[in-house]
Enzyme design. Structure first.
Site, PDB file in Angstrom:
ATOM      1  N   ASN A 101      40.500  34.358  51.844  1.00  0.00           N
ATOM      2  CA  ASN A 101      40.271  35.639  51.171  1.00  0.00           C
ATOM      3  C   ASN A 101      38.789  35.647  50.801  1.00  0.00           C
ATOM      4  OD1 ASN A 101      40.096  37.884  49.603  1.00  0.00           O
ATOM      5  ND2 ASN A 101      41.422  37.143  47.948  1.00  0.00           N
ATOM      6  N   TRP A 102      38.016  36.324  51.615  1.00  0.00           N
ATOM      7  CA  TRP A 102      36.564  36.333  51.391  1.00  0.00           C
ATOM      8  C   TRP A 102      36.159  37.203  50.202  1.00  0.00           C
ATOM      9  CZ3 TRP A 102      34.267  36.991  57.050  1.00  0.00           C
ATOM     10  CH2 TRP A 102      34.314  35.748  57.695  1.00  0.00           C
ATOM     11  N   LYS A 103      37.114  37.971  49.662  1.00  0.00           N
ATOM     12  CA  LYS A 103      36.811  38.882  48.548  1.00  0.00           C
ATOM     13  C   LYS A 103      35.610  39.753  48.935  1.00  0.00           C
ATOM     14  CE  LYS A 103      39.111  35.683  45.533  1.00  0.00           C
ATOM     15  NZ  LYS A 103      39.279  35.090  44.234  1.00  0.00           N
ATOM     16  N   HIS A 152      46.707  41.433  44.879  1.00  0.00           N
ATOM     17  CA  HIS A 152      45.890  40.324  44.389  1.00  0.00           C
ATOM     18  C   HIS A 152      45.614  40.518  42.900  1.00  0.00           C
ATOM     19  CE1 HIS A 152      42.532  37.618  43.785  1.00  0.00           C
ATOM     20  NE2 HIS A 152      42.978  36.966  44.835  1.00  0.00           N
ATOM     21  N   GLU A 163      43.037  40.236  41.196  1.00  0.00           N
ATOM     22  CA  GLU A 163      41.814  41.005  40.895  1.00  0.00           C
ATOM     23  C   GLU A 163      42.083  42.506  41.033  1.00  0.00           C
ATOM     24  OE1 GLU A 163      39.314  38.747  43.546  1.00  0.00           O
ATOM     25  OE2 GLU A 163      39.557  37.042  42.208  1.00  0.00           O
ATOM     26  N   GLU A 173      49.589  32.856  43.013  1.00  0.00           N
ATOM     27  CA  GLU A 173      48.236  32.550  42.534  1.00  0.00           C
ATOM     28  C   GLU A 173      48.198  32.698  41.017  1.00  0.00           C
ATOM     29  OE1 GLU A 173      45.119  33.189  45.814  1.00  0.00           O
ATOM     30  OE2 GLU A 173      45.464  35.131  44.916  1.00  0.00           O
ATOM     31  N   GLY A 193      39.281  30.956  40.846  1.00  0.00           N
ATOM     32  CA  GLY A 193      37.828  30.907  40.660  1.00  0.00           C
ATOM     33  C   GLY A 193      37.389  30.136  39.426  1.00  0.00           C
ATOM     34  N   SER A 220      41.652  27.957  43.314  1.00  0.00           N
ATOM     35  CA  SER A 220      40.742  26.799  43.326  1.00  0.00           C
ATOM     36  C   SER A 220      41.129  25.725  44.348  1.00  0.00           C
ATOM     37  CB  SER A 220      40.620  26.196  41.920  1.00  0.00           C
ATOM     38  OG  SER A 220      40.026  27.135  41.041  1.00  0.00           O
ATOM     39  N   GLY A 260      39.913  31.341  48.205  1.00  0.00           N
ATOM     40  CA  GLY A 260      38.762  32.209  47.942  1.00  0.00           C
ATOM     41  C   GLY A 260      37.470  31.475  48.225  1.00  0.00           C
ATOM     42  N   GLY A 261      36.837  30.961  47.170  1.00  0.00           N
ATOM     43  CA  GLY A 261      35.505  30.363  47.247  1.00  0.00           C
ATOM     44  C   GLY A 261      35.289  29.416  48.425  1.00  0.00           C
TER      45      GLY A 261
HETATM   46  P1  13P Z   1      39.523  30.701  44.576  1.00  0.00           P
HETATM   47  O1  13P Z   1      39.979  29.827  45.734  1.00  0.00           O
HETATM   48  O2  13P Z   1      38.071  31.026  44.625  1.00  0.00           O
HETATM   49  O3  13P Z   1      39.995  30.157  43.265  1.00  0.00           O
HETATM   50  O4  13P Z   1      40.271  32.113  44.760  1.00  0.00           O
HETATM   51  C1  13P Z   1      41.632  32.127  44.967  1.00  0.00           C
HETATM   52  C2  13P Z   1      42.037  33.483  45.369  1.00  0.00           C
HETATM   53  O5  13P Z   1      41.981  34.404  44.575  1.00  0.00           O
HETATM   54  C3  13P Z   1      42.486  33.695  46.748  1.00  0.00           C
HETATM   55  O6  13P Z   1      43.074  34.938  46.901  1.00  0.00           O
END
Ligand code: 13P
Length: 237
Positions: free
Chosen positions: A8-10, A88, A90, A154, A160, A196, A217-218
């Site tokens: 998930n590159w956000k 998600h 967010e 999640e 994050g 994470s 994500g990250g």
């Molecule tokens: P991180 O891996 O950066 O914690 O993000 C997780 C996420 O929200 C994947 O959708």
């Protein structure tokens, strides 16, 4: 085939950066998907066509028309997406997406044949009531959604933040989700863990039987880390 790794590159990467990332995966097979911003779907699709599915991170609750600034299921599908993330944390917390919004989005995704990665998870304050929080998020699903649906657990407090859920947390949450779906719809469902995840902790998480893959994500922004995650996911079976 191995367990699934979903990036998930956000809201990250330009077209050039996405193409540079994809060039590392030119000939790499693996069970992975990349969910990216709408501007990147076509370039990522063009680079990775036969090797990986490309996904959106959201779609509009409406099909088409006067919804300035929105992007429809039909548009992301046309650009090359087979998948979309929905719900998600967010989207739920920053953009106030509700269960009603998500129900409409699920209907549109079903109509256009987009596979859905449906995210659920509790905040730190909700952690003691995890079962009711997750069930409230799952209750909007119908039997029709479950044909091709993946659920991602999640925990909001692990996204994050560098804080990873413990093995016990993951076992409890994945059991709640899998049991709920089996009990109510009679289906087995794949459940990913997200929050994470990085090369250093991926093996510990992916070795759990109840974890069918990870949503990252990250660490998914870096091709070296992402490749390491795919390798780990491939080895744990
Ligand atoms: P991180 O891996 O950066 O914690 O993000 C997780 C996420 O929200 C994947 O959708």
């Amino acid at each position: 085939m191995g367990k699934l790794v979903v990036a998930n590159w956000k809201m990250n990467k330009t077209i050039g950066e996405a193409e540079e990332f994809c060039s590392h995966f030119d000939k790499r097979a693996g069970n992975y998907m990349i969910c990216c911003s709408a501007t990147l779907i076509k370039p990522v699709f063009d680079c990775l066509k036969d090797r990986s599915k490309v996904g959106a991170q959201n779609i509009c609750a409406y099909e088409e028309g006067a919804y300035t600034g929105e992007i429809s299921a039909k548009m992301v599908k046309d650009a090359g997406a087979d998948v979309t993330i929905l719900g998600h944390s967010e989207r739920r917390h920053i953009f106030n997406e509700t269960n009603d919004d998500l129900r409409k989005k699920l209907d549109i995704a079903n109509k256009y044949g987009l596979q859905v990665i449906f995210c659920v998870g509790e905040t730190l304050e909700e952690h003691d009531n995890i079962e009711s929080v997750l069930v409230n998020q799952l209750e909007i699903l119908t039997k029709e959604d479950l044909g091709n649906l993946i659920i991602a657990y999640e925990p909001v407090w692990a996204i994050g933040t560098g804080k990873v859920a413990t093995e016990e947390d993951i076992l409890v949450a994945h059991k709640i989700v899998k049991d709920y779906v089996k009990r109510n719809y009679g289906n087995d469902v794949k459940v990913l863990y997200g929050g994470s995840v990085k090369p250093e902790n991926a093996a510990e998480i992916l070795k759990l039987n109840c974890v069918d893959g990870v949503l990252v994500g990250g660490a998914s922004l870096d091709p070296v880390k992402f490749e390491s995650l795919i390798k780990t996911a491939n080895e744990v079976l």
